[in-house]
Design an enzyme around this catalytic site. Structure first.
Site, short mmCIF file in Angstrom:
data_model
loop_
_atom_site.label_atom_id
_atom_site.label_comp_id
_atom_site.label_asym_id
_atom_site.label_seq_id
_atom_site.Cartn_x
_atom_site.Cartn_y
_atom_site.Cartn_z
N LYS A 201 0.97 -1.04 -0.16
CA LYS A 201 -0.08 -0.24 0.15
C LYS A 201 0.89 1.15 0.07
O LYS A 201 1.95 1.05 0.50
CB LYS A 201 -0.81 -0.07 1.21
CG LYS A 201 -2.07 -0.87 1.16
CD LYS A 201 -2.87 -0.87 2.57
CE LYS A 201 -3.80 -1.76 2.63
NZ LYS A 201 -4.96 -1.63 1.57
N ARG B 77 -10.17 -11.66 1.91
CA ARG B 77 -11.01 -12.76 1.35
C ARG B 77 -10.41 -14.16 1.56
O ARG B 77 -10.81 -15.17 1.57
CB ARG B 77 -11.49 -12.30 -0.19
CG ARG B 77 -10.42 -12.25 -0.95
CD ARG B 77 -10.84 -11.41 -2.33
NE ARG B 77 -11.03 -10.03 -1.88
CZ ARG B 77 -11.07 -9.02 -2.91
NH1 ARG B 77 -11.44 -9.40 -4.02
NH2 ARG B 77 -11.27 -7.83 -2.70
N1 BES Z 1 -8.02 -3.77 4.55
C1 BES Z 1 -8.32 -3.51 3.11
C2 BES Z 1 -9.54 -2.70 3.00
C3 BES Z 1 -9.64 -1.44 3.63
C4 BES Z 1 -9.60 -0.12 3.24
C5 BES Z 1 -10.44 -1.38 5.01
C6 BES Z 1 -9.58 1.02 3.66
C7 BES Z 1 -10.58 -0.14 5.47
C8 BES Z 1 -10.19 1.17 5.11
C9 BES Z 1 -8.17 -4.54 2.31
O1 BES Z 1 -7.58 -5.39 2.46
C10 BES Z 1 -7.81 -4.10 0.95
O2 BES Z 1 -6.71 -3.70 0.84
N2 BES Z 1 -8.63 -4.08 -0.08
C11 BES Z 1 -8.12 -3.67 -1.37
C12 BES Z 1 -8.70 -4.66 -2.49
C13 BES Z 1 -8.11 -4.53 -3.95
C14 BES Z 1 -6.66 -4.91 -3.87
C15 BES Z 1 -8.94 -5.30 -4.54
C16 BES Z 1 -8.80 -2.50 -1.67
O3 BES Z 1 -9.92 -2.16 -1.05
O4 BES Z 1 -8.19 -1.52 -2.16
MN MN Z 2 -5.66 -5.49 1.85
#
Ligand code: BES
Ligand code: MN
Ligand code: ZN
Length: 489
Positions: free
Chosen positions: A265, A339
């Site tokens: 990230k 997931r």
């Molecule tokens: N933990 C994150 C989602 C999240 C984002 C929670 C902001 C709380 C606040 C999750 O694991 C994630 O990174 N999701 C990605 C999925 C994508 C790579 C398909 C996302 O939402 O960008």
């Molecule tokens: Mn994630």
């Protein structure tokens, strides 16, 4: 744990009002009717209450609002809080009034002269919920929060009505503390230890370690945690308060920190990912509430605890992993890790417990925040009746929840060239394709609800019942779902 402030319910003592320390609250109806306590305070303050009640300020206030008078003449209290409430307020109004009083209260003592007000217990519940403060890592001696005295005509009755609410408040606080903790404190091991301690309340707790998860075949979950120094764990919490019936299963995503893994990230805002165990936090809070109020229901809570780190041993984009179910997954993006954790825990929950229904909770997608903001969690379900009963429970507890669609066309977006599925479906409908991924691990006969709580688990501004930060969203709704649909009497 952050303990809820102490509330005692006592008989109304009109003569004690003049000398009450700290903050004093009285209740006046929207039409300006004063009860006996308010009349006494009005007399002591030489008519200040009456003047307020006939002012335009009062007219503008809504039921549940509080108007404060500072250092009132004739009273020892430093603040007189005048609560605007009908004699028979709604649950929502009574809780809101309590939350407003929590803000007036600060750390001072508070005396509330509630008289014959109905729903005084709900007022106390709102007061306790909003008085939350996470101070574990503040080194300055934080002032101990004084308790509150609520004077009512029937203290025993109100006390009895408040007891289960205080059990729920304790669950909400447990969730908020877990979500608030930084990730160097709340490691997978520490999280499991805090859950193990729930056995003191009569919950049966099992902690499955990596070797056991390997034997069960949970390769998808283990792959997420393999780049971390903290060992992956699954914790099973059983509350057996019912009869022989199959339990309700609650499953939670417990990513104690989500760096994104090798699909790293960006730095800005990454610190928010300490809350990526929010789903597991809610499951833990509900289990605590159920045990504290000795719910007459069978409920099993199962959480997958992992940390998603980039490392020489971390999984790579393009890796293929095999789930406990047996289906293979091409990991296109290591940041879509929630997931991968849930699919194995959900399969395990169904395989071992044949639950009557299954609810999973996860801070799963950023996309749900784009869609619903911080007001509503995303609700996905394969069963209209089950879903309706959850939405009803959430509405009656004032927790925002909004149903989203599922469908075969979305499911198609998960097709992989080399495995049974891939773990991302692309940017469009990101929250729905995440839910479709999960549904592949739900048996047809299992009524299932998926709650995407990424937008509601922790927020940047205060809400009605919490300061900014962890909300505990979902503990009240799920406790209500159990109370209304699963308890035997
Ligand atoms: N933990 C994150 C989602 C999240 C984002 C929670 C902001 C709380 C606040 C999750 O694991 C994630 O990174 N999701 C990605 C999925 C994508 C790579 C398909 C996302 O939402 O960008
Ligand atoms: Mn994630
Ligand atoms: Zn995540």
């Amino acid at each position: 744990m952050t303990t809820p402030i102490e509330i005692s319910f006592t008989e109304t003592d009109i003569d004690a009002l003049a000398g009450a320390d700290g903050k004093l609250a009285i209740v006046v109806t929207p039409e300006g009717k004063l009860d006996a306590a308010a009349r006494r305070v009005n007399r002591l303050t030489r008519g200040a209450v009456q003047r307020l009640a006939s002012s335009s300020r009062w007219e503008k206030a809504k039921p549940g609002d509080v108007v404060s008078l500072a250092f009132p003449a004739g009273l020892s209290a430093e603040t007189l809080a005048v609560v605007k409430l009908p004699r028979r307020p709604s649950v929502e109004q009574a809780r809101k009034a309590g939350a407003e009083l929590a803000k007036v209260k600060g750390s001072a003592t508070l005396t509330v002269a509630a008289g014959a007000l109905t729903r005084a217990a709900d007022l106390a519940f709102g007061l306790v919920l909003r008085a939350y403060e996470f101070t574990d890592h503040k080194t300055a001696e934080s002032e101990a929060q004084a308790g509150a005295v609520v004077m009512v005509s029937k203290p025993e009755d109100v006390s009895a009505a408040a007891a289960p609410m205080m059990a729920v408040a304790e669950g909400v606080f447990f969730t908020r503390d877990l979500v608030s903790e930084p990730s160097n404190v709340l490691t997978t091991t520490e999280f499991a230890a805090r859950l193990s301690a729930l056995s003191d309340l009569g919950l049966e707790i099992e902690v499955l370690d990596e070797a056991e998860l390997e034997t069960l075949g949970m390769r998808a979950l283990l792959a997420v945690g393999q780049g971390s120094e903290s060992p992956s764990k699954v914790v099973v919490m059983q509350w057996k308060g019912g009869g022989e019936e199959a339990p309700l299963a609650l499953v939670g995503k417990g990513v104690v920190f989500d760096t994104g893994g090798i699909s790293l990230k960006p730095a800005g805002g990454m610190e928010d990912m300490t809350m990526d165990m929010g789903g597991a936090g809610v499951v833990a809070g509900v289990m605590r509430s159920l045990a504290r109020r000795k719910a007459k229901a069978n409920v099993v809570g199962i959480v997958g605890l992992v940390e998603n780190m980039p490392d020489g041993r971390a999984q790579r984009p393009g890796d293929v992993v095999r789930s406990m179910k047996g289906d293979t997954i091409e990991v296109i993006n290591t940041d879509a890790e929630g997931r991968l954790v849930l699919c194995d825990v959900m399969w395990y929950a169904q395989d071992r417990f044949q639950p009557a229904g299954m609810v999973d909770l996860a801070t799963l997608t950023g996309a749900i925040i784009i869609g619903l903001g911080h007001e509503n969690a995303g609700v996905f379900s394969n069963h209209d009746g089950f879903c309706e009963s959850f939405l009803k429970a959430a509405a009656s507890e004032g927790e925002g929840a909004w149903r989203m669609p599922l469908g075969a066309a979305y499911d198609k977006m998960l097709k992989s060239a080399i495995a049974d599925m891939k773990n991302v479906g692309g940017r469009p409908a990101g929250s729905i394709t995440a839910a479709q991924f999960l549904q592949r691990f739900v048996r047809d006969e299992t009524p299932w609800i998926h709650l995407d709580i990424a937008g509601v688990a922790s927020v940047k501004a205060e809400t009605d019942f919490a300061p900014k930060g962890a909300t505990g969203w979902g503990v009240m709704a799920l406790d209500r779902l159990v109370r209304d649909g699963y308890e035997t009497e």
